[in-house]
Write a protein that holds these residues in place. Structure first.
Motif, PDB file in Angstrom:
ATOM      1  N   LEU A   1      -9.595   7.695 -12.551  1.00 21.40           N
ATOM      2  CA  LEU A   1      -9.067   6.484 -11.914  1.00 21.40           C
ATOM      3  C   LEU A   1      -7.985   6.824 -10.888  1.00 21.40           C
ATOM      4  O   LEU A   1      -7.926   6.254  -9.796  1.00 21.40           O
ATOM      5  CB  LEU A   1      -8.468   5.550 -12.976  1.00 21.40           C
ATOM      6  CG  LEU A   1      -9.463   4.698 -13.752  1.00 21.40           C
ATOM      7  CD1 LEU A   1      -8.763   4.049 -14.942  1.00 21.40           C
ATOM      8  CD2 LEU A   1     -10.046   3.615 -12.853  1.00 21.40           C
ATOM      9  N   GLN A   2      -7.136   7.796 -11.268  1.00 18.76           N
ATOM     10  CA  GLN A   2      -6.034   8.158 -10.365  1.00 18.76           C
ATOM     11  C   GLN A   2      -6.576   8.769  -9.070  1.00 18.76           C
ATOM     12  O   GLN A   2      -6.185   8.380  -7.972  1.00 18.76           O
ATOM     13  CB  GLN A   2      -5.089   9.145 -11.058  1.00 18.76           C
ATOM     14  CG  GLN A   2      -3.848   9.445 -10.238  1.00 18.76           C
ATOM     15  CD  GLN A   2      -3.393  10.887 -10.310  1.00 18.76           C
ATOM     16  OE1 GLN A   2      -4.189  11.770 -10.690  1.00 18.76           O
ATOM     17  NE2 GLN A   2      -2.147  11.142  -9.987  1.00 18.76           N
TER      18      GLN A   2
ATOM     19  N   LYS B   1      -9.524   8.541  -7.745  1.00 17.48           N
ATOM     20  CA  LYS B   1     -10.262   7.544  -6.984  1.00 17.48           C
ATOM     21  C   LYS B   1      -9.296   6.608  -6.239  1.00 17.48           C
ATOM     22  O   LYS B   1      -9.475   6.311  -5.052  1.00 17.48           O
ATOM     23  CB  LYS B   1     -11.121   6.733  -7.957  1.00 17.48           C
ATOM     24  CG  LYS B   1     -12.185   5.882  -7.310  1.00 17.48           C
ATOM     25  CD  LYS B   1     -13.010   5.255  -8.415  1.00 17.48           C
ATOM     26  CE  LYS B   1     -13.770   4.064  -7.924  1.00 17.48           C
ATOM     27  NZ  LYS B   1     -14.407   3.335  -9.011  1.00 17.48           N
ATOM     28  N   SER B   2      -8.244   6.201  -6.958  1.00 17.42           N
ATOM     29  CA  SER B   2      -7.276   5.281  -6.349  1.00 17.42           C
ATOM     30  C   SER B   2      -6.539   5.947  -5.198  1.00 17.42           C
ATOM     31  O   SER B   2      -6.319   5.329  -4.144  1.00 17.42           O
ATOM     32  CB  SER B   2      -6.262   4.799  -7.396  1.00 17.42           C
ATOM     33  OG  SER B   2      -6.944   4.159  -8.444  1.00 17.42           O
TER      34      SER B   2
ATOM     35  N   LEU C   1       2.005   1.922  -3.463  1.00 18.38           N
ATOM     36  CA  LEU C   1       0.899   2.480  -4.258  1.00 18.38           C
ATOM     37  C   LEU C   1       0.621   3.940  -3.874  1.00 18.38           C
ATOM     38  O   LEU C   1       0.298   4.768  -4.718  1.00 18.38           O
ATOM     39  CB  LEU C   1      -0.363   1.634  -4.067  1.00 18.38           C
ATOM     40  CG  LEU C   1      -0.305   0.235  -4.680  1.00 18.38           C
ATOM     41  CD1 LEU C   1      -1.488  -0.602  -4.232  1.00 18.38           C
ATOM     42  CD2 LEU C   1      -0.267   0.311  -6.205  1.00 18.38           C
TER      43      LEU C   1
ATOM     44  N   PHE D   1       0.746   6.290  -7.251  1.00 21.20           N
ATOM     45  CA  PHE D   1      -0.416   6.895  -7.918  1.00 21.20           C
ATOM     46  C   PHE D   1      -0.272   8.421  -8.097  1.00 21.20           C
ATOM     47  O   PHE D   1      -0.437   8.915  -9.206  1.00 21.20           O
ATOM     48  CB  PHE D   1      -1.705   6.553  -7.165  1.00 21.20           C
ATOM     49  CG  PHE D   1      -2.351   5.290  -7.638  1.00 21.20           C
ATOM     50  CD1 PHE D   1      -2.953   5.234  -8.895  1.00 21.20           C
ATOM     51  CD2 PHE D   1      -2.343   4.159  -6.863  1.00 21.20           C
ATOM     52  CE1 PHE D   1      -3.546   4.061  -9.353  1.00 21.20           C
ATOM     53  CE2 PHE D   1      -2.922   2.983  -7.312  1.00 21.20           C
ATOM     54  CZ  PHE D   1      -3.525   2.926  -8.545  1.00 21.20           C
TER      55      PHE D   1
ATOM     56  N   LEU E   1      -7.191   3.586   3.058  1.00 22.18           N
ATOM     57  CA  LEU E   1      -6.769   2.244   3.461  1.00 22.18           C
ATOM     58  C   LEU E   1      -5.547   2.284   4.375  1.00 22.18           C
ATOM     59  O   LEU E   1      -5.423   1.505   5.317  1.00 22.18           O
ATOM     60  CB  LEU E   1      -6.451   1.412   2.206  1.00 22.18           C
ATOM     61  CG  LEU E   1      -6.042  -0.041   2.408  1.00 22.18           C
ATOM     62  CD1 LEU E   1      -7.169  -0.837   3.040  1.00 22.18           C
ATOM     63  CD2 LEU E   1      -5.642  -0.681   1.080  1.00 22.18           C
TER      64      LEU E   1
ATOM     65  N   ILE F   1      -8.702   5.986  -2.227  1.00 19.41           N
ATOM     66  CA  ILE F   1      -8.819   4.656  -1.599  1.00 19.41           C
ATOM     67  C   ILE F   1      -7.549   4.307  -0.818  1.00 19.41           C
ATOM     68  O   ILE F   1      -7.603   3.853   0.328  1.00 19.41           O
ATOM     69  CB  ILE F   1      -9.102   3.580  -2.673  1.00 19.41           C
ATOM     70  CG1 ILE F   1     -10.495   3.791  -3.257  1.00 19.41           C
ATOM     71  CG2 ILE F   1      -8.989   2.175  -2.092  1.00 19.41           C
ATOM     72  CD1 ILE F   1     -10.796   2.936  -4.470  1.00 19.41           C
ATOM     73  N   VAL F   2      -6.393   4.570  -1.446  1.00 17.00           N
ATOM     74  CA  VAL F   2      -5.119   4.234  -0.783  1.00 17.00           C
ATOM     75  C   VAL F   2      -4.999   5.004   0.524  1.00 17.00           C
ATOM     76  O   VAL F   2      -4.607   4.454   1.570  1.00 17.00           O
ATOM     77  CB  VAL F   2      -3.920   4.578  -1.695  1.00 17.00           C
ATOM     78  CG1 VAL F   2      -2.618   4.279  -0.974  1.00 17.00           C
ATOM     79  CG2 VAL F   2      -3.954   3.780  -2.958  1.00 17.00           C
TER      80      VAL F   2
ATOM     81  N   VAL G   1       0.839  -1.208   0.000  1.00 18.32           N
ATOM     82  CA  VAL G   1       0.000   0.000   0.000  1.00 18.32           C
ATOM     83  C   VAL G   1       0.873   1.257   0.000  1.00 18.32           C
ATOM     84  O   VAL G   1       0.543   2.254  -0.650  1.00 18.32           O
ATOM     85  CB  VAL G   1      -0.975  -0.024   1.204  1.00 18.32           C
ATOM     86  CG1 VAL G   1      -1.824   1.225   1.244  1.00 18.32           C
ATOM     87  CG2 VAL G   1      -1.880  -1.240   1.120  1.00 18.32           C
TER      88      VAL G   1
END
Lengths: 292, 439
Positions: B194-195, B197-198, B150, B154, B205, B201-202, B147
C-alpha cells in the motif's frame, strides 16, 4: 578705513534685525487677519418640481481662489426690508451647498412680484461674515410635444407668473438629457417670439432607452427670472440595441455564465485530484488497520 | 553500538544545542512580532501597509509567489528524483518534502494576510467565478497542500515506526507520539504494498498539480492587461524561475542541516556536485527566459512598456534589477560551472545569493508594473506614486519567513532527514524489516 567698515557692518546688522522683526510681526499679523468669504448664489426652478439655491463659498488666499468647506450658511428671504429665515446648509469639500424648497409658495414676493433669496455666513475665526442675495421674478414654462407630418416639435411658452404676461425675446434652449452634459437640439441663440413662444423640431435619430428621450426647455441664468427648467418625456428617440455578451458564456461573464469547457476542465481536475487524495487517505487507514 | 543504532543516532531526533535553542528563540520572536503587527493590521486595516490604489499588490504578494515557487520546485524535485530513481537523491528528498510542506502552508497563510478582510474568506468559495485565476488559485493551493503533506508522510511511515520502537523503553512518551503517527506500521507485505503504491501515485499526481499551481500563479499576473505581465511566456518563465529559487533554497537548507547534524558521511561532496549541476541548468534556463522576457519587449514595446523597461534597466529599479540579474542569476551560473565551486561550502554561499536574488526578483515582477498603469496616475498624493514596504509589511513578511523556517526546523528536529529505513535496507542490516516482509 577699518572703523568705517565696522560701522557699516553694525548698521547692516541693525537693519537686518529690524527687517527680521518687521517681517515676523507682519507674518503674525497676517496669520491673525481674517479672510473674506465670497458667496455666489444661483436660483433654479424646475417646473412641477422643487426650486433650489446653489451656493458657492470661495476665498482669495495667497493669490488663488480657495473653496471654503464646512461653513454654515443661513438661507433667508427678504420682503419689505425684513429678513425671514428658511434654514441652514453647510458647504461641502468643494465649498458648495444646495438649499431646496418644495415650491415658491414657501416665500412671498414684494409688491412688484420680485422675490429675494439670500444666504449669509456669520463669520468664524478664519473668515469674516459675508452674505449674498439673488432677486428674481417667477417665470413659468409650459412645454408640450406635438407631431405634425411625422415630425415631432417641442412647443413651449414662457410667461411671467406674477404679471400674468408672456415673456418675449428671452433666450431659451431645448435640450436632451445625456449622461455627461445635455445635448442642445435648438439653435444656439433662440429667443421667444412676441407671444413668448418657441417651436423646435426634434431629430428622430437620438438614441434613448426604449426610445424614451428626456427633453428639457430651459431659460438659463436669466437676469430677471434666474434658471427655469421644464422637463418633458418623449417616446420619439431611437431605441438602444444593446450589443452585449452578458448573457453568453464568456470568460468575462458572471459566474453563472462560465464557459462550459472551464466548468468541465476544473470539475474534472477537482474531482480527479481530490478523488485520489481521498483514496490515499483511505490507504493510510488500511495501513493502520493491517495486522501482521 | 550496532550500525543500525548508529544510523538512528546520526539521523534520528536530536536535542537542540545552545545554537539551536537561540535559533528557535529568534524565529519565535520574529513570528510573535509579525503576529502583533498583523493584529494591528486587522484592527486598523491595510492602511498600515504602504499599498495604495496603484500598488495594490506589494511585498505580501511577492512573498506569496516566492513561497509557491519554492514549494512547487521542492515537490517536483522529489517527484522527479523518485521517479528516475537516482541514487544520489536520498539526502535531498526528505528535506525537499519538508520544504514543500512548509512553503505551501505559508503561501496559503500569506495570501490570507494580503486580504484586507480575512473574515470574508468564505466569499471566495461562495461567490467564486470559475473563470477567474484567483478562484483557480483558491482551489489549487489546498489541493497541493494536501498532496505535499501526503508526499512527506507516506515515505516517512517506516522511519516513524523505527523511532517508535527505538524509544519504547527509553522515552515511552516520545515512543507513543511516534507510534500515533506511525499508524501501527509493522512492515507487513500489505502495508509495504500500500505504501509503495501510494508513493507512486502521489509522485505522479504532484507533478501535474505542481505545474498547474505554478502556472496559475503566473496567470494571476499574465491574464491582467498590464505592462510587464501581459506575456504568453509568463507561465514557463515562472516555472523556470521557481526551479532556481526552489533548488537554491534546497541547497542552502541541506548544507545547514548537514553541518548542524554532522551528516558529512551521509550528504557528501558527490551529492552537492550532482545538485549543483541541476542548479546551474536551472539558472541557465531562467537566464534564457529572462532574455526573452526583456529583450523582445525592448524592440517591440509601446511607450508605456518602454517606460516600464527603462525603470527597470536604467531607472528607479535599476540597482535592484541588475543586482538580482547579475548577482542572483548570471554570477551564480558562471561560478557553478567550475567543479571546485560545486563543493558544499561554496555552493552554500552561492545558493544564498540565488535565494536572495530569487526573492527580490518576485518583488521586481510585482511592483514596477503596478507603478506603470496604462492610464496616467492623477489626482493622488505623491507618495502613492512610489512603493516601499511599511514596517508592518516587513514585520509580517519576516514572520511568515520565520514561521516557514520554524516548521522546517521542528520537522528536521523530530523527523529523520534521511530515511533510516531505506539506508538500513540498502546496507543489508539485520534490523532492516523489508526482507522479513518479502519472505
Amino acid at each position: 578705513m577699518k572703523t568705517k567698515q565696522i560701522s557699516n557692518l553694525a548698521v547692516l546688522r541693525f537693519l537686518s534685525l529690524g527687517l527680521a522683526l518687521m517681517l515676523a510681526t507682519g507674518v503674525r499679523a497676517q496669520a491673525t487677519e481674517k479672510q473674506r468669504v465670497r458667496l455666489s448664489a444661483n436660483y433654479t426652478k424646475v417646473m412641477n418640481g422643487p426650486v433650489y439655491l446653489d451656493l458657492q463659498a470661495t476665498a482669495r488666499i495667497d493669490n488663488s481662489n480657495v473653496d471654503v468647506a464646512g461653513i454654515e450658511l443661513e438661507v433667508y428671504y427678504e420682503r419689505d426690508g425684513e429678513e425671514m429665515a428658511l434654514g441652514t446648509v453647510n458647504t461641502n469639500e468643494s465649498g458648495k451647498a444646495h438649499f431646496e424648497m418644495e415650491s415658491l409658495k414657501a416665500i412671498k414676493p414684494d409688491s412688484t412680484g420680485l422675490y429675494t433669496l439670500g444666504a449669509a455666513f456669520g463669520g468664524n475665526d478664519a473668515f469674516r461674515a459675508a452674505s449674498r442675495t439673488v432677486s428674481f421674478r417667477d417665470a413659468a414654462i409650459s412645454a408640450k410635444l406635438e407631431t405634425r407630418d411625422s415630425v415631432s416639435y417641442v412647443n413651449a411658452t414662457l410667461s411671467d407668473a406674477a404679471a400674468d404676461s408672456l415673456i418675449a425675446d428671452a433666450l431659451i434652449r431645448v435640450q436632451v438629457v445625456r449622461l455627461f452634459r445635455p445635448l442642445r437640439i435648438s439653435e444656439e441663440f433662440l429667443s421667444t417670439d412676441s407671444d413668448g413662444a418657441i417651436s423646435v423640431e426634434v431629430p428622430t435619430d437620438i438614441p434613448g432607452k426604449d426610445g424614451l428621450l428626456q427633453l428639457q426647455v430651459v431659460i438659463a441664468d436669466n437676469d430677471d427670472y434666474g434658471t427655469v427648467i421644464a422637463a418633458l418625456d418623449a417616446p420619439i428617440g431611437t431605441p438602444f440595441v444593446e450589443d452585449t455578451t452578458y448573457f453568453e458564456r464568456t470568460l468575462w461573464g458572471p459566474r453563472g455564465r462560465t464557459p462550459l469547457f472551464i466548468v468541465l476542465f476544473t470539475g474534472v481536475l477537482i474531482v480527479g485530484s481530490w478523488g485520489v487524495i481521498v483514496y490515499l487517505i483511505r490507504n493510510l487507514f488500511k495501513i493502520a488497520k493491517n495486522k501482521p | 553500538m550496532s550500525r543500525f543504532e548508529q544510523l538512528i543516532q546520526d539521523l534520528g531526533p536530536r536535542k537542540f544545542s545552545l545554537k539551536g535553542k537561540l535559533w528557535m528563540a529568534l524565529l519565535i520572536v520574529i513570528s510573535v512580532a509579525g503576529i502583533a503587527a498583523y493584529v494591528d493590521q486587522l484592527i486598523r486595516g491595510q492602511e498600515v501597509t504602504n499599498m495604495r490604489d496603484y500598488v495594490l499588490w506589494g511585498f505580501y504578494i511577492s512573498n506569496f509567489v516566492f513561497f509557491v515557487a519554492t514549494s512547487f520546485v521542492a515537490a517536483i524535485v522529489v517527484a522527479v528524483l523518485r521517479l528516475t530513481n537516482n541514487e544520489w537523491r536520498r539526502p535531498f528528498v526528505r528535506l525537499a518534502e519538508i520544504v514543500a510542506v512548509a512553503c505551501i502552508i505559508m503561501a496559503g497563510i500569506t495570501i490570507m494576510i494580503d486580504m484586507a478582510r480575512p473574515d470574508r474568506i468564505l466569499n471566495l468559495f461562495v461567490h467564486a467565478r470559475l473563470q477567474s485565476p484567483i478562484t483557480w488559485d483558491v482551489i489549487i493551493i489546498p489541493t497541493f497542500m494536501a498532496v505535499s503533506i501526503l508526499l512527506l508522510y507516506f515515505p516517512m511511515l517506516p522511519d516513524l515506526a523505527i523511532l517508535r520502537d527505538h524509544y519504547r523503553d527509553k522515552h515511552p512518551r516520545l515512543s507513543k507520539i511516534y507510534g500515533i503517527f506511525a499508524l501501527k506500521w509493522q512492515w507487513t507485505k500489505q502495508q509495504l504494498r500500500l505504501q509503495q503504491k501510494s508513493i507512486q501515485i502521489v509522485v505522479l499526481l504532484i507533478i501535474p498539480l505542481g505545474l498547474i499551481l505554478e502556472s496559475i500563479d503566473a496567470y494571476l499576473f499574465s491574464t491582467t492587461y498590464r505592462v510587464g505581465w501581459d506575456s504568453s511566456n509568463f507561465a514557463p518563465y515562472f516555472i523556470s524561475g521557481a526551479m532556481v529559487s526552489g533548488l537554491g533554497t534546497l541547497v542552502a537548507l541541506v548544507y545547514v542541516v548537514r553541518k548542524n547534524k554532522k551528516l558529512e558521511n551521509y550528504i557528501t561532496d558527490y551529492h552537492f556536485e550532482k545538485i549543483g549541476r541541476l542548479l546551474v541548468l536551472a539558472l541557465m534556463i531562467y537566464i534564457y527566459f529572462n532574455i526573452n522576457e526583456y529583450l523582445v519587449p525592448l524592440f517591440t514595446s509601446k511607450e508605456a512598456e518602454s517606460e516600464h523597461l527603462n525603470t527597470l534597466l536604467v531607472g528607479d529599479y535599476a540597482v535592484p534589477f541588475w543586482l538580482v540579474t547579475i548577482g542572483g542569476l548570471v554570477l551564480p551560473a558562471l561560478l557553478l560551472l567550475f567543479k571546485r565551486l560545486r563543493k558544499p561550502r561554496p555552493m552554500f554561499y552561492i545558493s544564498l545569493l540565488v535565494v536572495l536574488g530569487s526573492y527580490w526578483k518576485r518583488y521586481l515582477i510585482v511592483t514596477p508594473t503596478l507603478l506603470h498603469p496604462y492610464l496616467p496616475i492623477q489626482g493622488v498624493p505623491e507618495s502613492w506614486r512610489h512603493y516601499f514596504p511599511s514596517l508592518h509589511e516587513w514585520a509580517i513578511t519576516g514572520a511568515t519567513l520565520a514561521m516557514a523556517l520554524l516548521i522546517i526546523t521542528l520537522l528536521v528536529r523530530y523527523v529523520p532527514v534521511i530515511s533510516i529505513d531505506r539506508l538500513a535496507e540498502e546496507e543489508g542490516l539485520e534490523e532492516a524489516k523489508h526482507k522479513e516482509a518479502a519472505a
